[in-house]
Design a protein around this motif. Structure first.
Motif, short mmCIF file in Angstrom:
data_model
loop_
_atom_site.label_atom_id
_atom_site.label_comp_id
_atom_site.label_asym_id
_atom_site.label_seq_id
_atom_site.Cartn_x
_atom_site.Cartn_y
_atom_site.Cartn_z
N LEU A 5 0.84 -1.21 0.00
CA LEU A 5 0.00 0.00 0.00
C LEU A 5 0.87 1.26 0.00
N CYS A 23 -3.34 7.79 10.55
CA CYS A 23 -4.16 6.92 9.69
C CYS A 23 -5.48 6.58 10.38
N PRO A 24 -6.63 6.98 9.78
CA PRO A 24 -7.92 6.72 10.44
C PRO A 24 -8.29 5.24 10.41
N CYS A 47 -8.01 0.98 2.92
CA CYS A 47 -7.48 2.34 2.77
C CYS A 47 -8.55 3.22 2.11
N ILE A 48 -8.85 4.37 2.72
CA ILE A 48 -9.87 5.26 2.14
C ILE A 48 -9.24 6.36 1.29
N ARG A 49 -7.96 6.26 1.01
CA ARG A 49 -7.24 7.21 0.15
C ARG A 49 -7.35 8.64 0.68
N CYS A 50 -7.35 8.78 2.00
CA CYS A 50 -7.50 10.12 2.57
C CYS A 50 -6.22 10.94 2.44
N GLY A 51 -5.07 10.26 2.29
CA GLY A 51 -3.81 10.96 2.08
C GLY A 51 -3.14 11.46 3.35
N HIS A 52 -3.74 11.20 4.51
CA HIS A 52 -3.16 11.75 5.75
C HIS A 52 -1.74 11.25 6.00
N CYS A 53 -1.48 9.97 5.70
CA CYS A 53 -0.15 9.40 6.01
C CYS A 53 0.94 10.13 5.23
N HIS A 64 2.79 6.57 -1.23
CA HIS A 64 1.56 5.77 -1.26
C HIS A 64 1.34 5.24 -2.66
S1 SF4 Z 1 -4.34 7.09 2.76
FE1 SF4 Z 1 -2.85 6.59 4.37
S2 SF4 Z 1 -3.74 7.48 6.23
FE2 SF4 Z 1 -5.43 7.36 4.72
S3 SF4 Z 1 -6.39 5.38 5.12
FE3 SF4 Z 1 -4.87 5.02 3.51
S4 SF4 Z 1 -3.03 4.37 4.63
FE4 SF4 Z 1 -4.39 5.32 6.14
#
Ligand code: SF4
Ligand SMILES: Cc1cc2nc3c(=O)[nH]c(=O)nc-3n(C[C@H](O)[C@H](O)[C@H](O)COP(=O)(O)O)c2cc1C
Length: 284
Positions: A5, A23-24, A47-53, A64
């Motif tokens: 991932l 990471c949520p 993974c919700i593709r939020c981009g926080h990491c 990512h």
């Molecule tokens: S984009 Fe990163 S922070 Fe968001 S859910 Fe996926 S792995 Fe976690």
């Protein structure tokens, strides 16, 4: 083997644990304070593709697989709004009901939507889509359909038509006074899938963002309650907007260049909020 991932560049990583904390979905693991973070095996589909990491990493160490680093511009704090400027912007937004005749350029719509796409959505689904009636003629055609629906509600004496005084609206529209679409050059519809995580709320949030961003572009908006009622009570009306079955239209706006300029802000009630140091009681 499947692509991981994300990968972490061990020469850049400071082992600060920020990515794991952000990471949520708890997909970023770090087994010890000095260990390299790694993706939780076999859970990539969560993974919700939020981009926080990626966005929280101070050194750009985390790459990512679904979100290229080029799509993560550095934040320039000098460009973010101080609270007073944001308050001024929000307090000077008004519901605009008198528009200039000319259309808003499509580039302006594109610029507004380019910001609105950053509105939060449940599970980061990003499923809000937009349909824009372009020009007074198109808006007027839709108004006629809505007026026929309102007339049928009045004829059938539905409780809804009484509660909303639809008879008065129909009389006004029949006389050429457009109390429904306000002679706006555009009507904008936010539509979402019928099923999902929080589709209705997502559409309302996005539409609210649309109002706020449009105001920054000098574009006036007003929530189009009658159109929203019509689409809620007669969902088939969405078909003449080209919105397919399986999608709902929870929000609509009238949009155009304001004809007049407001000189003052307006008063509003004081906020009503309570701080609870513990639960208030009631059901367990
Ligand atoms: S984009 Fe990163 S922070 Fe968001 S859910 Fe996926 S792995 Fe976690
Ligand atoms: C209606 C709604 C409900 C949400 N519920 C949750 C929630 O229960 N838990 C959570 O961690 N995030 C929740 N979120 C936040 C979303 O996951 C988040 O907006 C999305 O991942 C995009 O990230 P961003 O807000 O940082 O841009 C919710 C967002 C919305 C709009």
């Amino acid at each position: 083997m499947d692509q991981p991932l994300f990968t972490v560049d061990e020469t850049l990583c400071r082992r600060d644990g920020l990515c794991a904390a952000a990471c949520p979905a708890s997909l970023v693991r770090q087994d010890a304070p000095d260990a390299l973070p790694y993706p939780l095996p076999g859970k990539a589909e969560h993974c919700i593709r939020c981009g926080h990491c990626v966005a929280i990493c101070p050194t750009g160490a985390l790459r990512h697989s679904l979100l290229p680093l080029e799509d993560f511009p550095l934040i320039d704090r000098k460009k973010t709004l101080p609270p007073a400027a944001l308050a001024e912007h929000l307090k000077t937004r008004r519901s605009i009901r008198t528009f200039r005749e000319e259309a808003v350029p499509q580039e302006t719509f594109a610029a507004i939507l380019d910001t609105v796409r950053y509105a939060p959505t449940g599970h980061n689904r990003q499923e809000v889509q937009w349909t824009i009636l372009d020009g007074r003629r198109a808006v007027h055609e839709f108004l006629m359909r809505v007026n026929e629906w309102m007339r049928s509600e009045v004829k059938a004496r539905t409780p809804f038509s009484r509660a909303m005084s639809l008879a008065g609206a129909v009389r006004a529209v029949d006389k050429g006074k457009d109390v429904v679409t306000r002679d706006a050059p555009h009507a904008v519809f936010a539509h979402v899938p019928d099923e999902g995580v929080t589709p209705m709320t997502d559409a309302i949030i996005a539409t609210t963002w649309f109002e706020i961003v449009a105001h920054a572009h000098g574009v006036g908006t007003c929530f189009a309650g009658y159109l929203m009622f019509a689409l809620e009570h007669k969902p088939e009306l969405a078909r003449c907007l080209g919105i397919p079955e399986g999608r709902t239209v929870p929000a609509a706006l009238l949009v155009g260049t304001p004809k007049y300029r407001y000189r003052r802000m307006v008063p509003r009630d004081e906020p009503k909020a309570v701080f609870l140091p513990g639960l208030a009681g009631g059901e367990e």
